[in-house]
Design an enzyme around this catalytic site. Structure first.
Site: not given
Length: 844
Positions: A91, A488
């Site tokens: 680069e 319950s």
């Protein structure tokens, strides 16, 4: 003449000088104009990139990752020189020598643009950093000028290595990988320091066009570009000739090409536990911080018990579903054109969206039906010479559900259930004794669903959670998100309120018809058995889950009191004080119910459930820790022989310790001789409560040992009747299978008896006090507070009557005795015979 010539040269020189000056002035003016209002480059010194948040188990195993951009941050000093040199060569080979921009590159780009070419970058690494972090990506002269100005400024602020680190951590390198650390893992499943030169060179080819340099689809282009970067590394002096020559001859190997195992292969499939962590931490820390903050999360899960929880719930759901005898096609089919080619159907099968997280189950496609048998192609299983077959006898349990909702005939062979090209699940059947293979059998994901959760009663650490049959099939977590009636299983909160209101386990409550006016209508609750049992001790009421006794209790102590208890335990944020809610009519979640039961088990101290032990930020600082208790002796270098570190807690007490023990003792009766006696059988003391709602739409069991509480819920996502379902029958076995393994791993013991009370033997049928030496199935040792003695007492609609002379079960004939209740009303205490004839109906 000479003077004339000199004059001409002087004029030309002056003109050139003036032109240069004017050009410089113009350029300076342009740069000055564009340098105004530029974003601050100094913020890059405090760069905190969006990074992956990771979830680990208690043993340190990576469980899951969460991120919008898959990035792993690496500081400058942790990036190997090899990686730096590869990217510099690809680069910006003059990176260490220029002041932020490359004049020669800019000149070449300008000449090309002047000739009519496209305006290209010629960008140095500092320029790319500025563009990525501070500017837009538009191609314009204005952006380029700003880029130059900021790159020069950046060079004066940060070191070269820091600028390079910004670049290497931010760039996109394809495959949802941002930064070199994540890319190294994605393409090679390696850390940066494990990369070879040719691998680092390949990564360096990707910043400009990762999609066009894919290691499989664009292999030749990628290989050529990789070798170019290797040559640049050699020419720049980063590689010697021998290494360069050897590296450029190596093939392009990658995860994508199957040369390396992918990093996600080692990760378990995402499941309900890790997804619930995502949901809760996104709420607590904010979604943005969770997905970008690089958090390290230590989960409370026990991986072994999590597998047991998933398998146990799946077994319970599948057993019920298979008992319905209905085969539901998956709706996933492969085209006939691929079925004749093994490579074709394997690829097509792999591309289907189909649940693959069920242990022992395989996706398969029906290739042929012959003589009632079905030949199948199985994902991940090689065909043998004869192929793989599902025999006809494996289909006879079901009828196919047709598209119009009707059912086909009882299957006589696989052809009655299956069609060629359909994708199904199969499981390998083995012999229990020696593990030898028998045959392949059909499997289907049940329509009925459920949830399971287990946690430590003292710390609140959730050790296992399963929110459904298959996370890949349905991400909806029925342990935390499903609001369902607890039935319950809610009753213990009514009994807890009663015990704190002066009742005892031996208190007698009349089990008889009751009418309640509500909203202008008469509500007539009834017991599940549709019978009435007369005067009954409180203990029996919870053991046998008597609805009428529970309603009478709630009516006596007041629903506001019951609601207060439910809210204190976290079952509801705000409970509606309707009498019907004493039977569990108001919806809650399994998560809340299990956490509430933990407070029964630990003696009444508040415990907050958590899926996370600790959260650390990207710098390793602890930002959340669940356990706030103090270890008194942990800093001592040596402890006395036999001594243990002392843990001090200032947790809130939500119920009296004696009440908690009394309730736990009563709930042990549910397991020993009550509604869970047939399905829950553990080698350590166990307490719990079943729950079955109206029309068996939802079934529950929540239970606990001295250290672990666990709960199960089962029902359809769109509630409907489940024939033959009950909390004890369906959820009890799920709980029992899990808890057997949990007890093997984590142990269990007797429940701690709190101080301030004493045991008295009671007849559990009549509530009468018995001699200390009494024994037999009718004898139970109840725990009473010091200073309290058991009295005969009967609770009626008109109040509560107590006395030592009340005849309860010991009278022979019909009739009764008139007594005064606590409200001053005169009522008749009937004997057992009178209640045997009371069998009128009513509603739940």
């Amino acid at each position: 003449m000479v003077r004339f010539v000199l004059g001409i040269f002087g004029a030309v020189f002056t003109g050139i000088t003036l032109a240069i000056f004017m050009a410089a002035l113009a350029i300076g003016g342009v740069f000055w104009m564009y340098s105004r209002d530029l974003p601050s480059h100094e913020q890059l010194a405090n760069y905190t990139p969006a990074t992956i948040s990771r979830v680990y188990s208690g043993e340190g195993q990576l469980m899951d990752e969460f991120a919008r951009e898959r990035r792993l941050f690496a500081p400058a000093d942790e990036i190997p020189d090899l990686v730096k040199h590869a990217f510099i060569s690809a680069e910006d080979k003059n990176f260490y020598n220029h002041a932020g921009f490359d004049p020669r590159g800019i000149a070449a780009a300008a000449i090309e643009a002047a000739r009519g070419g496209a305006l290209r970058g010629a960008s140095t690494i500092p320029q790319q950093v500025v563009k990525n972090f501070l500017l837009s990506s538009e191609r314009s002269a204005e952006r380029k000028i700003k880029e130059l100005i900021l790159s020069v400024r950046l060079e004066s602020t940060l070191s070269k290595d820091d600028i390079l680190a910004l670049y290497l951590n931010e760039i996109f390198l394809g495959q949802n990988s941002y930064g070199v650390t994540a890319a190294a893992q994605t393409y090679f499943n390696k850390t940066l320091d494990q990369l070879a030169p040719h691998e680092a060179a390949y990564l360096a080819t990707l910043p400009k066009k990762p999609a066009k340099l894919h290691p499989v689809r664009n292999k030749e282009a990628a290989l050529g570009r990789r070798n170019y970067v290797l040559r640049e590394m050699y020419q720049n002096g980063y590689l010697d000739q021998a290494v360069y020559e050897a590296e450029k001859e190596l093939p392009l190997r990658s995860v994508q090409n199957g040369d390396f195992e992918g990093f996600r292969t080692a990760l378990p499939d995402r499941d309900y536990f890790s997804d619930e962590i995502r949901r809760q931490l996104s709420r607590d820390f904010g979604e943005e911080e969770f997905f970008t903050g690089g958090l390290t999360v230590r989960a409370t899960v026990n991986p072994d018990l999590q597998k047991i929880a998933a398998a146990s719930l799946r077994q319970g759901l599948e057993e019920y579903d298979r008992g319905r005898g209905v085969w539901r096609p998956t709706g996933v089919t492969l085209p006939e054109s691929v079925l004749g080619d093994e490579a074709g159907w394997r690829q097509a099968l792999a591309d289907t969206k189909f649940s693959r997280d069920i242990e022992g189950w395989y996706p398969a496609v029906v290739l042929e039906i012959s003589g009632g048998n079905a030949r199948i192609g199985i994902e991940g299983v090689e065909d043998d010479g004869d192929g793989h077959w599902v025999p006809a006898k494996d289909a006879t349990w079901a009828r196919r559900l047709n598209e119009d909702g009707s059912l086909g005939r009882r299957a006589r062979g696989a052809g009655d259930l299956l069609k060629i090209g359909e994708v199904v699940h199969v499981r390998r059947m083995v012999k229990d004794a020696d593990g030898s293979f028998i045959r392949w059998t059909l499997r289907q994901i049940p329509e009925v669903q459920g949830g399971f959760m287990a946690m430590d009663v003292n710390t609140g650490r959730v050790i296992a959670m399963q929110g459904g049959f298959s996370y890949q099939h349905s991400v909806y977590n029925r342990a935390t998100q499903a609001q369902r009636q607890p039935g319950s299983s809610f009753k213990p909160f009514v009994y807890a309120a009663a015990l704190d209101s002066g009742f005892s386990p031996a208190t007698i409550v009349i089990d008889a018809p009751i009418e309640v006016e509500s909203g202008g209508k008469i509500w007539r609750p009834k017991n599940a058995s549709n019978q009435f049992y007369g005067p009954t001790p409180l203990r029996t009421g919870i053991e046998q889950s008597r609805n009428l006794m529970t309603v009478r209790l709630a009516q006596e102590i007041g629903m506001d009191t019951v609601a207060g208890y439910a809210e204190r335990f976290g079952v509801y944020d705000r409970m509606n004080p309707f009498l019907a809610n004493s039977l569990g009519s108001e919806e809650t979640t399994l998560f809340k119910m299990v956490a509430a039961y933990a407070m029964f088990a630990n003696g009444g101290e508040r415990v907050e459930p958590t899926l996370v032990d600790r959260v650390q930020d990207r710098w390793g600082r602890t930002v959340y820790r669940h356990d706030r208790r103090d270890c008194v002796d942990c800093k001592e270098p040596v402890l006395a022989a036999g001594a243990e570190p002392r843990i001090e807690s200032d947790r809130e007490r939500v119920m009296d310790a004696i009440t908690a023990y009394q309730l736990t003792s009563m709930m042990r009766g549910v397991v020993q001789r009550g509604t869970a006696r047939r399905t829950v059988n553990l080698p350590v003391p166990t307490a719990g409560k079943t729950g079955t709602t109206n029309d068996s739409r939802d079934v529950w069991f929540v239970g606990f040992t001295s250290n672990i509480v666990a709960g199960c819920y089962i029902g359809y996502d769109r509630p409907r009747h489940m024939p033959g379902a009950s909390g004890g029958g369906m959820c009890g076995p799920v709980f029992n299978r899990f808890m057997k393994e949990a007890v093997n791993q984590l142990g269990g013991g007797s429940f701690d008896v709190p101080q301030g009370g004493h045991f008295i033997k009671i007849d559990r049928f009549s509530g009468a006090r018995l001699p200390n030496d009494a024994s037999g199935d009718h004898v139970v040792a109840e725990y009473f507070r010091d200073g309290e003695e058991p009295l005969f007492g009967v609770m009626f609609d008109g109040g509560f009557a107590m006395g030592s002379n009340l005849p309860l079960f010991d009278r022979g004939g019909a009739g009764g005795e008139q007594v005064k209740t606590s409200t001053g009303k005169t009522v008749v205490v009937p004997d057992k015979a009178d209640f045997g004839s009371l069998s009128s109906g009513g509603l739940y």
